[in-house]
Design a protein around this motif. Structure first.
Motif, PDB file in Angstrom:
ATOM      1  N   PRO A  84       7.100  21.894  13.776  1.00 59.18           N
ATOM      2  CA  PRO A  84       7.966  20.980  13.014  1.00 59.18           C
ATOM      3  C   PRO A  84       7.458  19.543  12.952  1.00 59.18           C
ATOM      4  N   TYR A  85       6.645  19.140  13.937  1.00 59.36           N
ATOM      5  CA  TYR A  85       6.123  17.773  13.948  1.00 59.36           C
ATOM      6  C   TYR A  85       4.642  17.793  13.570  1.00 59.36           C
ATOM      7  N   THR A  86       4.256  16.873  12.674  1.00 61.17           N
ATOM      8  CA  THR A  86       2.870  16.784  12.244  1.00 61.17           C
ATOM      9  C   THR A  86       2.384  15.348  12.401  1.00 61.17           C
ATOM     10  N   VAL A  87       1.270  15.179  13.088  1.00 61.27           N
ATOM     11  CA  VAL A  87       0.603  13.880  13.194  1.00 61.27           C
ATOM     12  C   VAL A  87      -0.767  14.002  12.557  1.00 61.27           C
ATOM     13  N   VAL A  88      -1.031  13.166  11.572  1.00 61.13           N
ATOM     14  CA  VAL A  88      -2.354  13.090  10.959  1.00 61.13           C
ATOM     15  C   VAL A  88      -2.965  11.744  11.346  1.00 61.13           C
ATOM     16  N   GLU A  89      -4.162  11.806  11.906  1.00 57.06           N
ATOM     17  CA  GLU A  89      -4.851  10.569  12.301  1.00 57.06           C
ATOM     18  C   GLU A  89      -6.133  10.409  11.491  1.00 57.06           C
ATOM     19  N   LEU A 123       0.836  -1.195   0.000  1.00 57.10           N
ATOM     20  CA  LEU A 123       0.000   0.000   0.000  1.00 57.10           C
ATOM     21  C   LEU A 123       0.876   1.252   0.000  1.00 57.10           C
ATOM     22  N   PRO A 124       0.353   2.391  -0.486  1.00 59.12           N
ATOM     23  CA  PRO A 124       1.113   3.642  -0.411  1.00 59.12           C
ATOM     24  C   PRO A 124       1.439   3.995   1.041  1.00 59.12           C
ATOM     25  N   VAL A 125       2.487   4.763   1.229  1.00 55.34           N
ATOM     26  CA  VAL A 125       2.880   5.180   2.579  1.00 55.34           C
ATOM     27  C   VAL A 125       2.928   6.698   2.731  1.00 55.34           C
ATOM     28  N   THR A 126       2.702   7.422   1.643  1.00 51.84           N
ATOM     29  CA  THR A 126       2.783   8.884   1.685  1.00 51.84           C
ATOM     30  C   THR A 126       1.395   9.491   1.804  1.00 51.84           C
ATOM     31  N   LEU A 127       1.241  10.467   2.689  1.00 51.53           N
ATOM     32  CA  LEU A 127      -0.044  11.126   2.897  1.00 51.53           C
ATOM     33  C   LEU A 127      -0.472  11.863   1.631  1.00 51.53           C
ATOM     34  N   THR A 128      -1.687  11.560   1.179  1.00 46.87           N
ATOM     35  CA  THR A 128      -2.225  12.165  -0.046  1.00 46.87           C
ATOM     36  C   THR A 128      -3.683  12.569   0.172  1.00 46.87           C
ATOM     37  N   PRO A 129      -4.016  13.850   0.025  1.00 42.71           N
ATOM     38  CA  PRO A 129      -3.132  15.002  -0.191  1.00 42.71           C
ATOM     39  C   PRO A 129      -2.454  15.422   1.112  1.00 42.71           C
ATOM     40  N   ASP A 130      -1.476  16.297   0.971  1.00 41.22           N
ATOM     41  CA  ASP A 130      -0.758  16.799   2.139  1.00 41.22           C
ATOM     42  C   ASP A 130      -1.683  17.680   2.991  1.00 41.22           C
ATOM     43  N   VAL A 131      -1.219  17.997   4.176  1.00 42.96           N
ATOM     44  CA  VAL A 131      -2.020  18.806   5.099  1.00 42.96           C
ATOM     45  C   VAL A 131      -2.282  20.187   4.507  1.00 42.96           C
ATOM     46  N   ASP A 132      -3.538  20.593   4.555  1.00 36.39           N
ATOM     47  CA  ASP A 132      -3.955  21.925   4.108  1.00 36.39           C
ATOM     48  C   ASP A 132      -4.465  22.671   5.343  1.00 36.39           C
ATOM     49  N   VAL A 133      -3.713  23.666   5.785  1.00 33.22           N
ATOM     50  CA  VAL A 133      -4.064  24.348   7.033  1.00 33.22           C
ATOM     51  C   VAL A 133      -5.382  25.093   6.923  1.00 33.22           C
ATOM     52  N   VAL A 172     -16.802  14.096   3.989  1.00 27.73           N
ATOM     53  CA  VAL A 172     -16.420  12.900   4.745  1.00 27.73           C
ATOM     54  C   VAL A 172     -15.943  11.804   3.787  1.00 27.73           C
ATOM     55  N   ARG A 173     -16.662  11.634   2.666  1.00 28.40           N
ATOM     56  CA  ARG A 173     -16.253  10.618   1.692  1.00 28.40           C
ATOM     57  C   ARG A 173     -14.899  10.964   1.075  1.00 28.40           C
ATOM     58  N   ALA A 174     -14.633  12.261   0.877  1.00 29.42           N
ATOM     59  CA  ALA A 174     -13.326  12.677   0.344  1.00 29.42           C
ATOM     60  C   ALA A 174     -12.205  12.319   1.316  1.00 29.42           C
ATOM     61  N   HIS A 175     -12.464  12.463   2.610  1.00 28.15           N
ATOM     62  CA  HIS A 175     -11.480  12.041   3.606  1.00 28.15           C
ATOM     63  C   HIS A 175     -11.216  10.547   3.506  1.00 28.15           C
ATOM     64  N   ALA A 176     -12.299   9.764   3.370  1.00 29.23           N
ATOM     65  CA  ALA A 176     -12.142   8.305   3.270  1.00 29.23           C
ATOM     66  C   ALA A 176     -11.378   7.932   2.001  1.00 29.23           C
ATOM     67  N   GLU A 177     -11.643   8.644   0.921  1.00 27.74           N
ATOM     68  CA  GLU A 177     -10.917   8.386  -0.331  1.00 27.74           C
ATOM     69  C   GLU A 177      -9.438   8.730  -0.178  1.00 27.74           C
ATOM     70  N   SER A 178      -9.134   9.812   0.530  1.00 33.35           N
ATOM     71  CA  SER A 178      -7.733  10.161   0.750  1.00 33.35           C
ATOM     72  C   SER A 178      -7.048   9.116   1.620  1.00 33.35           C
ATOM     73  N   ALA A 179      -7.810   8.498   2.543  1.00 30.29           N
ATOM     74  CA  ALA A 179      -7.253   7.421   3.359  1.00 30.29           C
ATOM     75  C   ALA A 179      -6.821   6.259   2.474  1.00 30.29           C
ATOM     76  N   ARG A 180      -7.710   5.843   1.552  1.00 28.01           N
ATOM     77  CA  ARG A 180      -7.371   4.739   0.662  1.00 28.01           C
ATOM     78  C   ARG A 180      -6.186   5.088  -0.230  1.00 28.01           C
ATOM     79  N   ALA A 181      -6.144   6.322  -0.724  1.00 24.44           N
ATOM     80  CA  ALA A 181      -5.029   6.737  -1.576  1.00 24.44           C
ATOM     81  C   ALA A 181      -3.713   6.778  -0.807  1.00 24.44           C
ATOM     82  N   SER A 182      -3.792   6.901   0.506  1.00 23.57           N
ATOM     83  CA  SER A 182      -2.591   6.996   1.342  1.00 23.57           C
ATOM     84  C   SER A 182      -2.222   5.654   1.974  1.00 23.57           C
ATOM     85  N   GLY A 183      -3.020   4.626   1.738  1.00 25.63           N
ATOM     86  CA  GLY A 183      -2.714   3.299   2.275  1.00 25.63           C
ATOM     87  C   GLY A 183      -3.325   3.012   3.621  1.00 25.63           C
ATOM     88  N   ALA A 184      -4.244   3.860   4.097  1.00 20.84           N
ATOM     89  CA  ALA A 184      -4.915   3.620   5.382  1.00 20.84           C
ATOM     90  C   ALA A 184      -6.138   2.757   5.144  1.00 20.84           C
TER      91      ALA A 184
END
Length: 614
Positions: free
Chosen positions: A453-458, A431-441, A563-575
């Motif tokens: 400097p440290y970022t945790v995305v859950e 599975l992919p290991v890179t967060l997709t898309p990156d964090v958008d503040v 919410v579905r876009a978040h779930a899709e980004s999870a799959r694209a990121s390997g979660a």
């Protein structure tokens, strides 16, 4: 070398041997030593060692076998018991739990048994038809070790696929050993063995969590099977299948947490014993036995078996005679070609028939490479070779064929992976290991300074009992890093297991429109058992939100799409499940306790890499 350095060196060596590469290389080393001893001037000592008689009396029962049979019929039962435990885990909480994930490897595994047997019978069926069982099994430990050496750098999804295949191999192979290659069955002990299997089933139904009753029954089962004349490998596999496996329950984990708090306040032996029992109860007996037996089996049982069975005397023309035997070529062709064709064809046919899909990230070239490596039979193949033939020359030819097939399968697998990488661009089988898309503040839900400097995305699910807010782990990270960390959450509602998770995610997003996302986030996790629509509306009222607006927003399709876009980004990121954490943009693939995540975060920055290099 002082004691401290010696201890560290020993610990690192053991840790390395526990890896798939380490255990595979250990087996290779043991095989080479056994071959060297068996072909040396001291070969007589090797033969006499395994012919050493050992008898054990238990009342009127007598277990009288030489050392070689104690290894094959005694120690190896632990190996097949661990295999049974792993199969039960896969059926209960692993890859075989979901139909769409299990059918493709099951079909491929079935053809990966039938095709090699057919190939063997075509080549050697006239001379030695009983040897077809030699080519049906795969040595999982060797396979995974060679995969780690010659496969893609990231191959966890392929590894899971091959493990599922090996479930079919092992189950059929052990059934064949216990039925086809067992003689002079005695009905009395066989009835006792059946009673032991019933007792194991009843222990599971009674939800017995202590491991001792299971172990005692398995010991009696082994003795009964040996006395019955059935090969005990079948008993080991069936016993492992009957030991229940389950994911930890949140209530048991919380209970263990409170028990540990008691020990924190009163550290004494009595409280420590209660804490130990509480911790054990929170983990299924299957997982506990597997954890306790896995290392001894891989580092002791299987190497001892290899040492006892791989010492083939190749002197005096034995090697030339073996290469002139149809048995050897039937074994080599069955394992090398039969496994490759059977598994590849089975996977292709299952996908074309719509029974399922290949695992995410696994391409057809990687499947072919894994199919080739499945021709490494070794442990099961050598065991069946010892049982299948009456002629010692056929046994020796089959054993040599197994060793030749092991080398050829490894070379063919390495070539297949190279072709898949160069010609088809299959650089990974994971599975992919890179967060997709990156964090958008501007769009993501963020706690902490935007420039930390440290970022945790859950990726979370509000019904997930082990997500960061539910366990308090998120607060531990904040306490440790302070304003040096930013914490981001995205939704991954697992609606198949948590039916109220999607509605809870909508409630959090509706609260966000009124500036209260984090307040609703905390309330939802504090009330995970009460997430019905009326409950969600009540929480909005408690937080002082405009309830009518909240109701309108809950029905807004825009929020559902978010919410579905978040779930899709999870799959694209390997979660694939919750909680899944990304540390500075990279998916965490190990434990997710606070201490582990803190260490991983501190090692993820560029300056940490500079320190490691220096």
């Amino acid at each position: 070398m002082d004691d401290a350095h010696r201890t560290r060196w020993t610990r690192r060596t053991l840790d390395w041997l526990r890896t798939e590469v380490g255990s595979a290389l250990l087996l290779v080393g043991v095989v080479l030593v056994a071959l060297a001893w068996a072909n040396s001037p001291f070969s007589g000592a090797y033969e006499h060692l395994w012919e050493l008689p050992v008898h054990v009396d238990a009342g009127d029962l007598r277990f009288d076998m030489d050392l070689h049979h104690w290894v094959n019929d005694g120690l190896m039962v632990l190996f097949f018991f661990v295999v049974g435990l792993e199969v039960r885990q896969e059926l209960a909480v692993g890859a075989l739990r979901q139909r769409n994930r299990r059918l493709v490897p099951l079909v491929a595994g079935a053809l990966g048994v039938l095709t090699p047997a057919a190939v063997y019978l075509v080549i050697a069926g006239r001379d030695a038809p009983t040897g077809w069982g030699v080519v049906i099994g795969t040595d999982t430990a060797f396979l995974l070790g060679v995969l780690a050496l010659v496969g893609p750098a990231m191959s966890n999804q392929l590894r899971i696929f091959l493990l599922t295949l090996s479930v079919v191999d092992d189950f059929i192979a052990v059934t064949v050993i216990g039925t086809v290659y067992s003689d002079d069955v005695r009905p009395g002990p066989l009835v006792l063995a059946a009673a032991c299997l019933l007792a194991l089933w009843l222990l599971g139904r009674a939800r017995e969590w202590r491991s001792t009753p299971y172990v005692l029954v398995v010991v009696v089962l082994w003795g009964a099977t040996v006395q019955a004349g059935v090969h005990p490998s079948l008993a080991g596999m069936l016993a492992g299948l009957l030991v229940p496996a389950a994911s930890p329950e949140r209530e048991d984990v919380v209970r263990a947490k409170h028990l540990f708090r008691s020990y924190w306040q009163s550290p004494n032996a009595g409280v420590a014993r209660v804490v130990g029992l509480g911790l054990a109860r929170s983990i299924s007996v299957n997982h506990r036995l597997h954890e306790q037996l896995r290392t001894p089996v891989s580092l002791v049982v299987v190497p001892v078996f290899a040492f006892a069975n791989a010492g083939i005397d190749l002197r005096g023309g034995a090697l030339g005679e073996a290469f002139g035997s149809t048995v050897l070529w039937g074994v080599v062709a069955g394992l090398v070609a039969g496994k490759l064709v059977g598994i590849s064809l089975g996977a292709w046919a299952a996908v074309r028939a719509g029974l399922g899909e290949l695992p995410d990230g696994v391409g057809p070239g990687s499947v072919v490479g894994g199919a080739a490596l499945s021709g490494i039979g070794f442990t099961v193949s050598l065991l069946i070779a010892d049982l299948a033939f009456e002629d010692e020359a056929d046994t020796q030819a089959a054993a040599i064929g197994v060793l030749v097939a092991m080398v050829l399968s490894s070379l063919v697998g390495a070539f297949a992976f190279r072709v898949a990488r160069v010609r088809f661009g299959e650089h990974s089988a994971d599975l992919p290991v890179t967060l997709t898309p990156d964090v958008d503040v501007e769009r993501d839900h963020l706690r902490g300074p935007a420039g930390a400097p440290y970022t945790v995305v859950e990726y979370l699910d509000f019904q997930c009992p082990f997500c960061a807010r539910a366990t308090g782990m998120g607060q531990d990270l904040a306490d440790h890093f302070g304003d040096q960390i930013r914490y981001v959450v995205r939704h991954l509602p697992l609606e198949d297991v948590h039916p109220q998770a999607f509605g809870a995610a909508l409630a959090a997003e509706a609260a966000h429109r009124q500036g209260a996302f984090w307040e609703m986030h905390d309330v939802l996790f504090a009330n995970q058992a009460r997430l019905e629509p009326d409950d969600l509306r009540g929480y909005a009222l408690e937080l002082g939100l405009d309830v009518e607006r909240f109701d309108r927003d809950m029905a807004d399709e825009t929020l559902a799409e978010r919410v579905r876009a978040h779930a899709e980004s999870a799959r694209a990121s390997g979660a694939q499940g919750t909680p899944t954490f990304f540390l500075n943009g990279v998916r965490n693939q190990g434990s997710h306790d606070a201490r582990t995540l803190i260490a991983a975060l501190e090692e993820s920055l560029p300056e940490a890499a500079v320190r490691r290099r220096s």
